[in-house]
Write an enzyme that holds these catalytic residues in place. Structure first.
Site, PDB file in Angstrom:
ATOM      1  N   ASN A  36       2.229   6.518   3.696  1.00  0.00           N
ATOM      2  CA  ASN A  36       2.430   5.150   3.208  1.00  0.00           C
ATOM      3  C   ASN A  36       3.535   4.444   3.990  1.00  0.00           C
ATOM      4  O   ASN A  36       4.534   5.054   4.377  1.00  0.00           O
ATOM      5  CB  ASN A  36       2.691   5.110   1.702  1.00  0.00           C
ATOM      6  N   GLU A  38       5.809   1.087   3.557  1.00  0.00           N
ATOM      7  CA  GLU A  38       6.212   0.012   2.635  1.00  0.00           C
ATOM      8  C   GLU A  38       6.854  -1.142   3.403  1.00  0.00           C
ATOM      9  O   GLU A  38       7.114  -1.043   4.602  1.00  0.00           O
ATOM     10  CB  GLU A  38       7.165   0.589   1.577  1.00  0.00           C
ATOM     11  N   CYS A  47      -1.124   1.977   1.865  1.00  0.00           N
ATOM     12  CA  CYS A  47      -1.172   3.362   1.394  1.00  0.00           C
ATOM     13  C   CYS A  47      -1.491   4.338   2.528  1.00  0.00           C
ATOM     14  O   CYS A  47      -2.134   3.977   3.530  1.00  0.00           O
ATOM     15  CB  CYS A  47      -2.263   3.536   0.344  1.00  0.00           C
ATOM     16  N   GLU A  49      -3.699   6.652   2.611  1.00  0.00           N
ATOM     17  CA  GLU A  49      -5.136   6.873   2.836  1.00  0.00           C
ATOM     18  C   GLU A  49      -5.716   5.839   3.796  1.00  0.00           C
ATOM     19  O   GLU A  49      -6.537   6.152   4.657  1.00  0.00           O
ATOM     20  CB  GLU A  49      -5.894   6.798   1.507  1.00  0.00           C
ATOM     21  N   CYS A  80      -5.733   5.265  -4.744  1.00  0.00           N
ATOM     22  CA  CYS A  80      -5.893   4.035  -5.529  1.00  0.00           C
ATOM     23  C   CYS A  80      -7.271   3.430  -5.282  1.00  0.00           C
ATOM     24  O   CYS A  80      -7.972   3.783  -4.327  1.00  0.00           O
ATOM     25  CB  CYS A  80      -4.781   3.039  -5.192  1.00  0.00           C
ATOM     26  N   CYS A  83      -7.999   1.891  -1.784  1.00  0.00           N
ATOM     27  CA  CYS A  83      -8.279   2.880  -0.735  1.00  0.00           C
ATOM     28  C   CYS A  83      -9.660   3.492  -0.908  1.00  0.00           C
ATOM     29  O   CYS A  83     -10.360   3.745   0.085  1.00  0.00           O
ATOM     30  CB  CYS A  83      -7.209   3.967  -0.732  1.00  0.00           C
TER      31      CYS A  83
END
Ligand code: THU
Length: 121
Positions: A36, A38, A47, A49, A80, A83
């Site tokens: 990830n 940010e 993310c 993924e 999530c 993703c």
């Protein structure tokens, strides 16, 4: 799963403090990693993924066998919904392995986690 743990080391997560690593195996057998990333503008975070799948696409691989996800929380980390939708674009039958802090693993199929995906068809 081992590669997902390795990928997690690259997480840039100064805001949440929650590191996630993902390892996506292509039909070729090659593995593409993501962590990830940010941002100070929180909503721009991407993310692990999706970083993994975008890495794979940019390497020319578009078909996938399985994905492993490793988070830094206590419990299991599940991809999530955003993703899952991105993964479904390329691999609706993807096998997804999630793990917890004790390196326990749960196997799923993408269709278990997101039974209906958005499609233009
Ligand atoms: N995160 C992922 O990398 N993958 C997921 O499936 C869910 C959440 C990241 C985004 C953010 O950097 C941190 O976890 C906390 O939400």
């Amino acid at each position: 799963m081992e590669q997902a743990y390795q990928a997690r080391e690259f997480a840039y997560a100064p805001y949440s403090g929650f590191q996630v690593g993902a390892a996506l195996q292509g039909e070729s057998g090659r593995i593409y990693k993501g962590a990830n990333v940010e941002n100070a503008s929180y909503g721009l975070t991407v993310c692990a993924e999706r970083i993994a799948v975008f890495n794979a696409i940019m390497a020319g691989e578009t078909r996938f066998k399985r994905l492993a996800v490793a988070g830094s929380g206590e419990g299991f980390v599940y991809p999530c919904g955003a993703c899952l939708q991105v993964l479904a674009e390329f691999a609706p039958g993807l096998e997804i392995l999630v793990s917890d802090q004790h390196h326990r693993i749960q196997p799923f199929h993408l269709s278990d986690m997101l039974p209906q995906t958005f499609s233009l068809r």
